[in-house]
Design an enzyme around this catalytic site. Structure first.
Site, PDB file in Angstrom:
ATOM      1  N   ARG A   1       0.819  -1.210   0.000  1.00 46.99           N
ATOM      2  CA  ARG A   1       0.000   0.000   0.000  1.00 46.99           C
ATOM      3  C   ARG A   1       0.855   1.262   0.000  1.00 46.99           C
ATOM      4  NH1 ARG A   1      -5.331  -1.833   1.515  1.00 46.99           N
ATOM      5  NH2 ARG A   1      -5.123  -4.102   1.512  1.00 46.99           N
TER       6      ARG A   1
ATOM      7  N   ASP B   1      -3.573  -5.954  -3.359  1.00 43.08           N
ATOM      8  CA  ASP B   1      -2.314  -5.601  -2.690  1.00 43.08           C
ATOM      9  C   ASP B   1      -1.283  -6.723  -2.738  1.00 43.08           C
ATOM     10  OD1 ASP B   1      -3.613  -7.294  -0.887  1.00 43.08           O
ATOM     11  OD2 ASP B   1      -3.036  -6.139   0.886  1.00 43.08           O
ATOM     12  N   ASN B   2      -1.732  -7.970  -2.822  1.00 41.61           N
ATOM     13  CA  ASN B   2      -0.822  -9.115  -2.913  1.00 41.61           C
ATOM     14  C   ASN B   2      -1.651 -10.353  -3.231  1.00 41.61           C
ATOM     15  OD1 ASN B   2      -0.739  -8.414   0.457  1.00 41.61           O
ATOM     16  ND2 ASN B   2      -1.632 -10.358  -0.174  1.00 41.61           N
TER      17      ASN B   2
ATOM     18  N   HIS C   1      -9.439 -10.663   2.524  1.00 41.42           N
ATOM     19  CA  HIS C   1      -8.545 -11.037   3.626  1.00 41.42           C
ATOM     20  C   HIS C   1      -9.364 -11.774   4.691  1.00 41.42           C
ATOM     21  CE1 HIS C   1      -5.739 -10.517   6.968  1.00 41.42           C
ATOM     22  NE2 HIS C   1      -4.865  -9.920   6.181  1.00 41.42           N
TER      23      HIS C   1
END
Length: 507
Positions: free
Chosen positions: A84, A293-294, A241
């Site tokens: 981020r 983000d991943n 998440h």
């Protein structure tokens, strides 16, 4: 003579207009709105445009059909805060001093001297807002409203940094006296003018069920409220998440468990954003970017996504950890139904947006950014190539794990975590990783995106070229694997003794 001169001036003026490349012509009109939808822990193959999912993602399918897929879009690092910070600053996370995932005990955040994407937009008079997960410092001096955002509503860090995480509750069943490693998770509302307020000091499961919907509704309201001025909207969803939660409208609807339900709700959110943009007649003047983000947190198994053909996932700098499913949509500007397979990155978003809105970015060495202008790739220039001769893959607090170019990736000896072919966990409880090691390896990503075959003996010149690039990285950004410090590192922001702390309830 004066009439001839006037005609000549008009001719030259018209030439300057007609000679503007179509891909760049929007800079001559009203500044575009910008929307960035940033998903948490989404795997490369978790949505239909990038994988054969067993649950529908119609709005992302539409975004791909009306926009452009990016099949080699990577982030700076395969973990939350690091990734981020790179998106927000246009820099490798290593340069701005943010690694790993900041937690409730952290006393750092983005340095106030760093120019964020929101501040770039603010410099041109944009309205700016973030709804969702920030994770770049939770104390007041680090909150989004201190870094260019007019308003913020969301959680300060990951939704699993929470005493009701299913994994901890399982441990408490075995040991009722077990103490939570986390304080109560707060919901924060903040504005630039009025400061912050904790609007919910103790988020419960039923609150997490509503977060995707709640953040989306606020984002839609922001779009409609700012229909008559340029805006930058950042929508960093806490999902997918773990722990996973969906609202009643999506719970059980995918037929593929809670993970499918959650992705379907994220897809719904994307549709709501696109519909809102169209409702204010701004589809031809709004860039929407969807990425993550991943990669997937594979140890969670049935509660994790899939990297598809890519190796490993979150927590590694193999392709499954940092290559993200990315879509860009801008009607009339981005060619519909197209694919870009050139290497580009989240660090490129800031300089690209700056060019689109004619904003300045820092040029002095003390504020160097690493991202590049990728407008030619966005707008489908057939002659465009990747702006990155080399991309540096840092992880684990400053270890240079790999360097890659458009085709090849040189991986340096390092330890990494893996399930080693075993299944992940079930029901929100993770399986244990094991640690293993890889030696010096060269992968031909064009022909082996799964990184299965070491070809360094076949391409010694490529190895030499990427080793030289790695040396440049070590001189600039350091490398803990080789005990190099780097001359281009900048400090993260730090709390001073008199700085206000965000009050957290650890009981």
């Amino acid at each position: 003579m004066r009439r001839l001169a006037l005609r000549l001036a008009c001719f030259l003026f018209l030439c300057t207009l007609t000679c503007v490349p179509p891909a760049l012509a929007q800079t001559q009109t009203a500044p575009p709105n910008v929307v960035v939808i940033f998903i948490d822990d989404m795997g490369y193959a978790d949505i239909h445009p990038f994988g054969d999912t067993k649950y529908p993602t119609p709005n992302l399918d539409r975004m791909a059909a009306e926009g452009r897929r990016f099949t080699d879009f990577v982030v700076s690092s395969a973990v939350c805060s690091a990734s981020r910070s790179a998106l927000m600053t246009g820099c490798y996370h290593r340069r701005v001093g943010i690694s790993g995932a900041l937690g409730p005990k952290s006393e750092i955040g983005i340095h106030p001297a760093e120019m964020t994407l929101a501040e770039v937009c603010k410099s041109k008079g944009y309205a700016t807002a973030i709804f969702g997960k920030w994770h770049l410092g939770h104390h007041p001096k680090f909150l989004p409203t201190a870094h260019g955002f007019d308003q913020y509503y969301g959680i300060p860090y990951s939704n699993d940094m929470w005493p009701l995480h299913p994994d901890f509750l399982t441990k408490r069943e075995k040991n009722p006296a077990a103490k939570s490693p986390w304080p109560k998770l707060p919901m924060i509302s903040a504005t630039r003018d009025k400061g912050y307020e904790i609007v919910n000091p103790d988020i419960q499961p039923e609150d997490q069920e509503q977060m995707t919907k709640q953040f989306t509704e606020r984002a839609v309201d922001f779009i409609k409220t700012n229909a008559n001025q340029p805006f930058f909207l950042y929508l960093p969803h806490p999902m997918v998440h773990v722990p996973l939660y969906a609202s009643d409208d999506f719970k059980g609807k995918s037929g593929q468990g809670i993970f499918g339900d959650v992705v379907m709700e994220v897809d719904w959110s994307v549709g709501q954003i696109m519909d809102a943009v169209e409702s204010i007649d701004a589809a031809e003047n709004t860039l929407v970017i969807f990425t993550s983000d991943n990669g997937p947190w594979l140890s969670y198994g049935t509660h994790a996504g899939s990297a598809g053909p890519l190796r490993e996932g979150k927590g590694t700098m193999f392709e499954g950890g940092y290559r993200e499913p990315t879509l860009m949509w801008w009607k009339g500007k981005i060619p519909a139904g197209t694919t870009c397979d050139k290497l580009c990155s989240s660090i490129d978003v800031l300089p690209t947006v700056a060019k689109l809105i004619d904003a300045e970015v820092p040029e002095e060495a003390s504020q160097k950014i690493d991202g590049k202008d990728i407008r030619p790739l966005m707008f489908g220039d057939e002659n465009a190539s990747s702006p990155h001769d080399a991309f540096y893959c840092y992880y684990s607090g400053g270890e240079l794990h790999a360097v890659r170019n458009e085709r090849f990736k040189l991986t340096f000896p390092h330890r990494y975590r893996t399930l080693a072919g075993r299944d992940g966990g079930d029901g929100g409880t993770p399986a244990a990783y094991e640690m293993t090691k890889i030696g010096l390896s060269l992968f031909d990503l064009d022909n082996d995106v799964s990184e299965t075959t070491d070809v360094k003996d076949r391409f010694p010149a490529v190895v030499k070229e990427l080793q030289a690039a790695a040396e440049r990285a070590r001189e600039d950004l350091g490398d803990k694997l080789t005990s190099r410090k780097g001359s281009g590192l900048r400090s993260h922001g730090k709390l001073d003794a008199n700085d206000e702390r965000l009050p957290l309830d650890w009981n």
